[in-house]
Design an enzyme around this catalytic site. Structure first.
Site, short mmCIF file in Angstrom:
data_model
loop_
_atom_site.label_atom_id
_atom_site.label_comp_id
_atom_site.label_asym_id
_atom_site.label_seq_id
_atom_site.Cartn_x
_atom_site.Cartn_y
_atom_site.Cartn_z
N LYS A 16 32.84 41.14 49.49
CA LYS A 16 32.19 39.85 49.20
C LYS A 16 31.08 39.57 50.21
O LYS A 16 31.01 40.21 51.26
CB LYS A 16 33.23 38.73 49.23
C1 PLP Z 1 37.17 38.66 44.27
C2 PLP Z 1 37.37 37.56 43.31
C3 PLP Z 1 38.59 36.85 43.24
C4 PLP Z 1 39.84 37.29 43.96
O1 PLP Z 1 39.73 37.38 45.32
P1 PLP Z 1 40.78 38.31 46.13
O2 PLP Z 1 40.55 37.94 47.53
O3 PLP Z 1 40.46 39.72 45.81
O4 PLP Z 1 42.15 37.91 45.66
C5 PLP Z 1 38.66 35.77 42.39
N1 PLP Z 1 37.63 35.40 41.63
C6 PLP Z 1 36.45 36.06 41.65
C7 PLP Z 1 35.32 35.58 40.80
C8 PLP Z 1 36.29 37.17 42.49
O5 PLP Z 1 35.13 37.84 42.49
#
Ligand code: PLP
Length: 367
Positions: A190
């Site tokens: 991210k």
């Molecule tokens: C990555 C992501 C999640 C989940 O996050 P995690 O930390 O991997 O559980 C939820 N929603 C969106 C849109 C994402 O890109």
């Protein structure tokens, strides 16, 4: 090979700072919910402009804890309906299902890839109690309309900000401060990524924040006094220390991503592809740079053969997943078209100019 994303390179920049923090961390003897989590929460709340930030274990847990907390507050109950875009990452929808609520999938807009605001009202029933908006690919959803609809129909508005750390609405409010409560993920890929799992919830609501602080820690209010049936959903102390270091560079990194995206937007020229359409570049942090092509699979193979790694976000829509076989009959043509045509080009804040040029050239000469 131009990698889609080079996580080792991205984190290498902070290696010395990470090592210093790690040494302090070992010697602190404080490994769970210590000073690092506390300080990160203060810094991230201040960054987002919210009253509270609650560090949690992942983005999925952040979303789930928000829904659980609203159930405890009596704002949601089992079988209530939650409107959610059909072309999000599956975690958004899993959080709704896991908390006993019912996801109602709404088609996205082909220009922004975010929820089509013209299709929300027809999905609202007497059971609808919340909208889970998603800032997909790093672009804010239509804030104005979602806020208006939520008010008009007395719905909770919750943000999935997992892809949009730092995106700004009208120069004043950031992702995380555009709703009643927002979920962030710090998964390594991210825009603000840890070296493992992590997440956070931001909100301005006192009651909600108090419940969330308990829920993430077994429902405890003080040592061996548990008022709620809570979870183990805490942000890891070491990850918080790493995130504090990286948070300082987030705005500069996002600007670099915008520059790289601007280069693609200005220089890629092809009749075969559709580029993202951008109105206000501050509302986008380019978690992903997503193009569309009727010949997506061919283009992907073509770029791969020329040393350019691309990815697809996402190849299988939620209503076609076996996990959601109950939705198999759904007809969501825009969602399906998007899943068949999208391709994510390499883009991150350390992508070199020569890589940007090569990708631009190769995409443009694809015939
Ligand atoms: C990555 C992501 C999640 C989940 O996050 P995690 O930390 O991997 O559980 C939820 N929603 C969106 C849109 C994402 O890109």
């Amino acid at each position: 090979m131009i990698k889609f994303l080079d996580l080792a390179l991205i984190n290498k920049r902070f290696e010395n700072q990470f090592k210093k923090e790690f040494e302090k961390f070992i010697n602190s003897g404080q490994y769970i919910l210590g000073n690092q989590v506390k300080q990160f929460e203060e810094e991230f709340a201040s960054y987002c402009g919210t009253k509270y930030c609650i560090g949690v274990s992942s983005g999925l847990d952040a979303l789930q804890l928000i829904f659980e907390a609203y159930k405890i507050l009596g704002k949601l109950k089992d079988d209530d309906e939650v409107i959610v875009p059909a072309n999000t990452y599956i975690a958004s929808v899993l959080a709704i299902s896991h908390t006993g609520l019912k996801p109602v999938l709404v088609e996205p807009d082909l220009k922004t890839y975010n929820i089509d605001v013209a299709k929300i009202e027809q999905a609202i029933t007497t059971k609808t109690k919340a909208i889970l908006g998603v800032h997909l690919y790093g672009l804010l959803y239509n804030v104005e309309v979602l806020e208006t609809l939520a008010k008009k129909h007395n719905l909770l508005l919750i943000e999935d900000s997992a892809q949009a750390h730092g995106a700004i609405y009208k120069d004043e409010r950031k992702a995380g401060n555009l709703s009643h409560a927002a979920a962030f993920s710090f998964y390594p890929t991210k825009n603000l990524g840890a070296l493992g799992d992590g997440g956070a919830i931001t909100t301005n609501n006192d009651e909600l924040a108090a419940i969330l602080l308990q829920l993430r820690n077994y429902g405890r209010v003080s040592a061996y006094k548990n008022d709620l049936k809570g979870f183990n959903g805490r942000l890891d102390e070491l990850q918080a220390a790493f995130l504090r270091i990286k948070l300082e560079c987030l705005d500069a990194d996002n600007d670099k991503r915008r520059e790289a995206a601007g280069f693609y937007l200005d220089h890629i020229s092809s009749d075969h592809i559709v580029l993202p359409s951008i109105k206000d570049i501050k509302q986008h942090v380019f978690h992903l740079f997503v193009i569309r092509s009727k010949r997506r699979d061919e283009l992907k193979a073509y770029l791969q053969a020329r040393g350019i790694e691309t990815m697809i976000h996402y190849p299988v829509p939620i209503h076609k997943q076996m996990a959601y076989r109950e939705f198999l009959e759904y007809k969501l043509p825009i969602t399906e078209q998007i899943h068949e045509e999208v391709l994510s080009l390499p883009l991150h804040h350390l992508l070199s100019n020569s890589s940007l040029q090569k990708v631009t050239e190769m995409v443009s000469i694809f015939k």
